[in-house]
Motif scaffolding. Structure first.
Motif, PDB file in Angstrom:
ATOM      1  N   PHE A   7       0.830  -1.199   0.000  1.00 22.38           N
ATOM      2  CA  PHE A   7       0.000   0.000   0.000  1.00 22.38           C
ATOM      3  C   PHE A   7       0.865   1.249   0.000  1.00 22.38           C
ATOM      4  CE2 PHE A   7       0.744  -0.774   4.487  1.00 22.38           C
ATOM      5  CZ  PHE A   7       1.003   0.497   4.978  1.00 22.38           C
ATOM      6  N   VAL A   9       0.482   5.712   0.732  1.00 25.57           N
ATOM      7  CA  VAL A   9      -0.329   6.805   1.263  1.00 25.57           C
ATOM      8  C   VAL A   9       0.081   8.091   0.559  1.00 25.57           C
ATOM      9  CG1 VAL A   9      -0.958   8.108   3.331  1.00 25.57           C
ATOM     10  CG2 VAL A   9      -0.487   5.658   3.512  1.00 25.57           C
ATOM     11  N   SER A  11      -1.070  12.416  -0.045  1.00 30.26           N
ATOM     12  CA  SER A  11      -1.761  13.531   0.587  1.00 30.26           C
ATOM     13  C   SER A  11      -2.128  14.602  -0.427  1.00 30.26           C
ATOM     14  CB  SER A  11      -0.850  14.155   1.648  1.00 30.26           C
ATOM     15  OG  SER A  11      -1.422  15.348   2.121  1.00 30.26           O
ATOM     16  N   ALA A  19      -1.436  13.337   6.893  1.00 32.03           N
ATOM     17  CA  ALA A  19      -0.873  12.218   6.133  1.00 32.03           C
ATOM     18  C   ALA A  19       0.528  11.861   6.631  1.00 32.03           C
ATOM     19  CB  ALA A  19      -0.838  12.557   4.650  1.00 32.03           C
ATOM     20  N   ILE A  22       0.084   9.890   9.786  1.00 38.31           N
ATOM     21  CA  ILE A  22      -0.374   8.535   9.465  1.00 38.31           C
ATOM     22  C   ILE A  22       0.802   7.683   9.002  1.00 38.31           C
ATOM     23  CG2 ILE A  22      -1.762   7.178   7.842  1.00 38.31           C
ATOM     24  CD1 ILE A  22      -3.840   9.493   7.969  1.00 38.31           C
ATOM     25  N   CYS A  23       1.613   8.233   8.103  1.00 35.98           N
ATOM     26  CA  CYS A  23       2.775   7.496   7.589  1.00 35.98           C
ATOM     27  C   CYS A  23       3.780   7.203   8.698  1.00 35.98           C
ATOM     28  CB  CYS A  23       3.437   8.275   6.463  1.00 35.98           C
ATOM     29  SG  CYS A  23       2.487   8.240   4.940  1.00 35.98           S
ATOM     30  N   CYS A  28       5.776   4.011   7.066  1.00 44.58           N
ATOM     31  CA  CYS A  28       5.949   4.023   5.612  1.00 44.58           C
ATOM     32  C   CYS A  28       6.167   5.457   5.145  1.00 44.58           C
ATOM     33  CB  CYS A  28       4.737   3.411   4.919  1.00 44.58           C
ATOM     34  SG  CYS A  28       3.231   4.377   5.059  1.00 44.58           S
ATOM     35  N   LEU A  30       5.614   8.859   2.881  1.00 47.04           N
ATOM     36  CA  LEU A  30       4.510   9.520   2.190  1.00 47.04           C
ATOM     37  C   LEU A  30       4.793   9.470   0.697  1.00 47.04           C
ATOM     38  CD1 LEU A  30       1.878  11.153   2.456  1.00 47.04           C
ATOM     39  CD2 LEU A  30       3.281  13.207   2.633  1.00 47.04           C
ATOM     40  N   PHE A  57      -4.032   4.825  -0.523  1.00 42.30           N
ATOM     41  CA  PHE A  57      -4.840   5.550   0.440  1.00 42.30           C
ATOM     42  C   PHE A  57      -4.615   7.041   0.231  1.00 42.30           C
ATOM     43  CE2 PHE A  57      -4.262   1.375   2.200  1.00 42.30           C
ATOM     44  CZ  PHE A  57      -5.513   1.077   2.709  1.00 42.30           C
ATOM     45  N   VAL A  59      -5.360  10.918   1.449  1.00 40.71           N
ATOM     46  CA  VAL A  59      -5.731  11.725   2.603  1.00 40.71           C
ATOM     47  C   VAL A  59      -5.944  13.152   2.113  1.00 40.71           C
ATOM     48  CG1 VAL A  59      -5.037  12.515   4.900  1.00 40.71           C
ATOM     49  CG2 VAL A  59      -4.282  10.268   4.075  1.00 40.71           C
TER      50      VAL A  59
END
Length: 86
Positions: A7, A9, A11, A19, A22-23, A28, A30, A57, A59
């Motif tokens: 996956f 992520v 932003s 974001a 979250i990362c 992981c 960005l 994903f 954001v």
């Protein structure tokens, strides 16, 4: 989790801080995404790395104006065209 996950992520312009958090939590990086804003109010989205076959994903805040929602929709469209898995 390693950076070699299936996956990624990304932003939008209005949610970079969230974001990044979250990362950081997921361990992981960005994803690299370029959102170009033109003088006439239009903008375009392009992914700067391959997302083919990956879960993506996105954001992005949709508040307060319609530009944020349109940016999210363009991010979704660009991911679909770049053959993201989901």
């Amino acid at each position: 989790m390693s950076a070699n996950n299936s996956f990624m992520v990304f932003s939008g312009t209005k949610s970079k801080y969230l974001a990044e958090k979250i990362c950081s939590s997921l361990g992981c990086p960005l994803g690299k995404l370029v959102i170009t804003h033109f003088a006439d109010g239009e903008f375009s989205v392009s992914y700067e790395e391959s997302i083919r076959g990956r879960d993506v994903f996105l954001v992005q805040s949709t508040f307060p104006n319609s530009d944020n929602l349109m940016e999210l929709l363009l991010m979704i469209d660009a991911a679909k065209r770049a053959s993201a898995k989901s």
